[in-house]
Design an enzyme around this catalytic site. Sequence first.
Site, short mmCIF file in Angstrom:
data_model
loop_
_atom_site.label_atom_id
_atom_site.label_comp_id
_atom_site.label_asym_id
_atom_site.label_seq_id
_atom_site.Cartn_x
_atom_site.Cartn_y
_atom_site.Cartn_z
N SER A 137 -30.98 -23.77 49.77
CA SER A 137 -29.86 -24.43 49.10
C SER A 137 -28.57 -23.65 49.29
O SER A 137 -27.49 -24.23 49.35
CB SER A 137 -30.16 -24.59 47.60
OG SER A 137 -31.26 -25.45 47.40
N GLU A 162 0.79 -1.23 0.00
CA GLU A 162 0.00 0.00 0.00
C GLU A 162 0.83 1.28 0.00
O GLU A 162 0.40 2.29 -0.57
CB GLU A 162 -0.93 0.02 1.23
CG GLU A 162 -2.08 -0.97 1.16
CD GLU A 162 -3.21 -0.49 0.27
OE1 GLU A 162 -3.07 0.59 -0.34
OE2 GLU A 162 -4.23 -1.20 0.18
#
Length: 414
Positions: free
Chosen positions: A335, A75
């Site tokens: 729980s 590029e």
Amino acid sequence: MKRKIKQVMFVLLGIGLLGYVFCLPRDLFTTPYSTVVVDREGELLGARTASDEQWRFPPQEEVPGKFKEAIIAFEDQYFYYHWGVNPIAFLRALIQNIKQKKVVSGGSTLTMQVIRLSRNKPRTIQEKIIETILATRLEFRYSKKKILALYASQAPFGGNVVGIGAASWRYFGHAAHDLSWAEAATLAVLPNSPSLIHLSRSRDRLLVKRNNLLLRLKNKGTIDEETYELALSEPLPGEPLPLPQTAPYFVDKWYKKSTGQLVQSTLKRTLQEQVEELLGRWNNQFRKNDIRHLSAIIIDVETNEILSYCGNVGYEEKGLGNQVDVMQAPRSTGSILKPFLYAATLDEGLILPHTLLPDIPVNFSGFSPQNFNLQFEGAAPASEAIIRSLNVPCVDLLRPYSVPKFYSLLKNIG
């Protein structure tokens, strides 16, 4: 009269200079990024697309060496020698476009392309002039290293893939720092024509572009003859690849918490994979008894670091609840409390793991606790009562420990 003209010119010059100084936005890119989660060694565990459905990894400061050499060669060969604009390349592109009577070359530098990606405006002559001015200003703000990193992070690589980090994983299945020369060259030519990555068409054009770039790298002395020949023999990528799905529930957790960030976790990828494989085997056994969800977490008790996190099993299956992270799912209060009671009574010597606890119908002043399955075992080891979350043995265990004492313990530990 001359003096007034000079004063006006100085004022205009000052205004122009101030305009130039402040013409560049503070934040060039405001695009959203993917959430990327890596383990403690930087290995990719998983990622989620950005809010605009693009694979765009958060920007990195370092550009992989091979991709850096390839993109500059393709590029902008004079990237390190110009101040944002290359007059020679610009003039050459102008002559080519006039001869061809159409735009065949833009003459843009990598710095100009960073500006173009940040503005995302239609390509007109007026916009080209603005890009040129802003590119020179960008060179004063950032180093060449930073500008190159911005380009690598924001360049389009076809489809919904943006940036070298995402492109490397999507097309080659590994990190950008592990790219081969052929892979780096392939990715270098894609932002120039990202539509070429639709590999069901134009594969021959993509291959020619890649091989021409490899030849240029060889002629420059960047790669030797043997490396060049090996690179030519590598095939083009096929269809885009899925990203790793290691610790998917953990990645989802961070996606909800820190969208658009690179998260370096304390997980160990190899350990995580071992635990996931182990849970998969156990899950196949448990399914025979209609038990369909399983989770596990491994914590280093000395450092309090999470080493493995498995919120559930069967993440990619379409079964009911497979996407739910049961590690984070709300649980009934009872729980939650049972393990604390178990630990407290163990600590005080009231029980041992194999101490038998009664699991029979009882009545405490009108309160008759029941197990979830409405069954009674007669007696159950303390460890088994906790594992199976039996209510009756735990209520019986609370009596000798006492409710006020347990309440005080829960308050003290927060």
